[in-house]
Motif scaffolding. Structure first.
Motif, short mmCIF file in Angstrom:
data_model
loop_
_atom_site.label_atom_id
_atom_site.label_comp_id
_atom_site.label_asym_id
_atom_site.label_seq_id
_atom_site.Cartn_x
_atom_site.Cartn_y
_atom_site.Cartn_z
N ALA A 113 0.85 -1.21 0.00
CA ALA A 113 0.00 0.00 0.00
C ALA A 113 0.87 1.25 0.00
N CYS A 114 1.84 1.26 -0.90
CA CYS A 114 2.84 2.32 -0.95
C CYS A 114 3.08 2.77 -2.38
N PHE A 115 3.07 4.07 -2.61
CA PHE A 115 3.42 4.57 -3.93
C PHE A 115 4.94 4.57 -4.08
N LYS A 116 5.42 3.97 -5.16
CA LYS A 116 6.87 3.89 -5.40
C LYS A 116 7.23 4.50 -6.74
N LEU A 117 8.36 5.20 -6.75
CA LEU A 117 8.80 5.91 -7.94
C LEU A 117 9.15 4.93 -9.05
N VAL A 118 8.56 5.10 -10.23
CA VAL A 118 8.88 4.21 -11.36
C VAL A 118 9.47 4.97 -12.56
N ARG A 119 9.14 6.24 -12.69
CA ARG A 119 9.72 7.02 -13.80
C ARG A 119 10.06 8.42 -13.32
N ARG A 120 11.29 8.86 -13.68
CA ARG A 120 11.70 10.22 -13.27
C ARG A 120 11.85 11.09 -14.50
N ARG A 121 11.58 12.37 -14.29
CA ARG A 121 11.81 13.37 -15.32
C ARG A 121 11.28 12.92 -16.68
N VAL A 122 10.01 12.61 -16.72
CA VAL A 122 9.36 12.13 -17.95
C VAL A 122 9.39 13.23 -19.02
N ARG A 123 9.66 12.84 -20.28
CA ARG A 123 9.67 13.80 -21.39
C ARG A 123 8.69 13.36 -22.48
N ILE A 124 7.99 14.34 -23.06
CA ILE A 124 7.06 14.06 -24.16
C ILE A 124 7.77 14.35 -25.48
N PRO A 125 7.74 13.43 -26.46
CA PRO A 125 8.37 13.74 -27.75
C PRO A 125 7.72 14.99 -28.37
N ALA A 126 8.51 15.83 -29.03
CA ALA A 126 7.98 17.08 -29.60
C ALA A 126 6.98 16.82 -30.71
N ARG A 127 7.14 15.69 -31.40
CA ARG A 127 6.24 15.39 -32.52
C ARG A 127 5.31 14.24 -32.15
N ARG B 17 -1.33 8.46 -21.23
CA ARG B 17 -0.84 7.89 -22.50
C ARG B 17 0.15 8.86 -23.16
N ILE B 18 -0.19 10.16 -23.15
CA ILE B 18 0.69 11.14 -23.79
C ILE B 18 2.04 11.20 -23.06
N LEU B 19 2.02 11.07 -21.73
CA LEU B 19 3.27 11.07 -20.96
C LEU B 19 4.06 9.77 -21.19
N MET C 154 -3.45 19.90 -25.74
CA MET C 154 -2.21 19.68 -25.00
C MET C 154 -1.45 18.47 -25.51
N GLY C 155 -0.13 18.50 -25.28
CA GLY C 155 0.72 17.38 -25.68
C GLY C 155 1.95 17.84 -26.43
N ALA C 156 2.25 17.12 -27.54
CA ALA C 156 3.46 17.38 -28.32
C ALA C 156 3.48 18.82 -28.82
N SER C 157 4.59 19.52 -28.57
CA SER C 157 4.65 20.95 -28.90
C SER C 157 4.44 21.24 -30.36
#
Ligand code: AFP
Length: 365
Positions: free
Chosen positions: A199-213, A264-266, A330-333
């Motif tokens: 019952a604990c939230f655990k870090l799975v992804r850091r500094r997520v980036r969205i592709p520009a396209r 999904r976008i992330l 919102m999403g890819a720049s």
């Protein structure tokens, strides 16, 4: 109760405070611990701890579906006439209770007409959409909770009339195959997954980036006949695929749940649109600025994407009222820029899909 049932960040510190930061081992409470040194951020961390605690309880309801006392049936309407389901009301109550330990000056929710003023000496305010995607509750589709944390102004009546750039933190929880917490405190976007055994939230992804396209777009196409020309032109460009002005094929998705679309976008990029349209009451789209568009825009921009109305940057908008609606792209720049371009230069619309998709074209859509 903290986000891990056996301890609370507010009461004691975990033995593993210096836990290894490689993905998957850092617990949310250890992640938040580093924010407890500085006063405003300590309140932010306490609010996030509270929301994570509430998410555990909401998750236990959603994961049991009809085995829980939740029917997913409508129980009435909220102040803006939106249908309220029993889980909307329950989630709102759970979040209010879980946040009772956090030092909050004012709390606003989609499920209440007015904000609740709490401790006027506190340094932060919180706005929440307790249950996003409630039309999906009984469909076993991912739903979620969205939150925005703002500084408390001296005049609390203006607490939720601050532009999006004033946000100190924002996030959302998804209740789906996994229960995940997506979070930004202005230092990039991190993703936690609930470890249901501890019952604990655990870090799975850091500094997520969205592709520009993007090569995937999400919009409710059933509203196409009501869209403005720039929205229609952009979607036609995507549908034109590799032969069209964007020069590549696009996939399409629509889940009817903003949190699921954002997750999904992330995860694999893309662009999401809930534009304004000609239906009565949709002149400013459907989504709410204070507790949906602002927090999502903060997250998307922190992940390298963009968020716009088609004309303006969402984070620059100052809400006129608590439940104000706003068109959201919102999403890819690159794609958000293209939509803004079609809105600001109507002359581009005529040329963008003329050969194949113009009103008198070979195909009629
Ligand atoms: P509900 O919470 O009423 O289900 O609305 C969900 C939502 O606000 C957002 O999560 C979806 O992206 C959008 O509305 C779906 O809208 P449509 O039902 O018009 O497609």
């Amino acid at each position: 109760m903290g986000c891990c049932t056996h301890r609370s960040v507010l009461t004691n510190r975990p033995e593993t405070a210096g836990a290894d930061v490689t993905t998957g081992q850092l617990r949310l409470e250890s992640y938040l611990e580093r924010y407890f040194e500085t006063a405003p951020l300590a309140a932010v961390a306490a609010a996030i701890d509270g929301i994570a605690t509430a998410a555990l309880e909401i998750e236990s309801l959603t994961s049991r579906g009809q085995l829980s006392e939740i029917s997913g049936l409508a129980t009435g309407c909220n102040s803006d006439g939106d249908i309220q389901k029993d889980l909307d009301v329950r989630a709102d109550a759970i979040i209010r209770r879980a946040l009772s330990k956090a030092p909050i000056a004012a709390l606003a929710s989609e499920e209440a007409a007015e904000p609740e003023i709490r401790d006027p000496r506190a340094r932060i305010c919180v706005a929440v959409d307790p249950l996003d995607g409630s039309s999906n509750i009984d469909l076993n589709v991912t739903i979620g909770t969205i939150f925005s944390i703002l500084p408390a102004p001296d005049d609390l009546s203006a607490a939720f009339r601050q532009c999006g750039t004033a946000q100190l933190a924002a996030g959302f929880v998804t209740y789906g195959p996994q229960t995940s917490l997506v979070l930004t405190i202005g230092e990039g976007v991190d993703v936690f997954t609930l470890d249901r055994t501890s019952a604990c939230f655990k870090l799975v992804r850091r500094r997520v980036r969205i592709p520009a396209r993007a090569d995937e777009f999400a919009i409710n196409v059933s509203n196409r006949r009501h869209w403005e020309a720039p929205t229609r032109a952009f979607v036609d460009e995507c549908l034109a695929g590799a032969d069209g002005p964007l020069g590549r094929d696009f996939n399409m998705r629509w889940i009817g749940s903003l949190v699921a679309e954002a997750y999904r976008i992330l995860t694999r990029g893309g662009v999401f649109l809930y534009p304004s349209d000609a239906r009565p009451g949709y002149g400013d789209g459907r989504l709410r600025l204070v507790y949906e568009a602002h927090p999502m825009a903060f997250i998307i921009e922190q992940a390298g994407g963009s968020a716009s109305t088609g004309h303006d940057r969402i984070l620059d908008l100052v809400p006129k009222n608590l439940h104000q609606r706003v068109p959201l792209v919102m999403g890819a720049s690159d794609e958000v820029r293209r939509i803004e371009e079609l809105y600001s230069r109507p002359e581009l619309i005529a040329s963008s899909t003329a050969p194949l998709f113009a009103r008198r074209g070979f195909f009629r859509i």
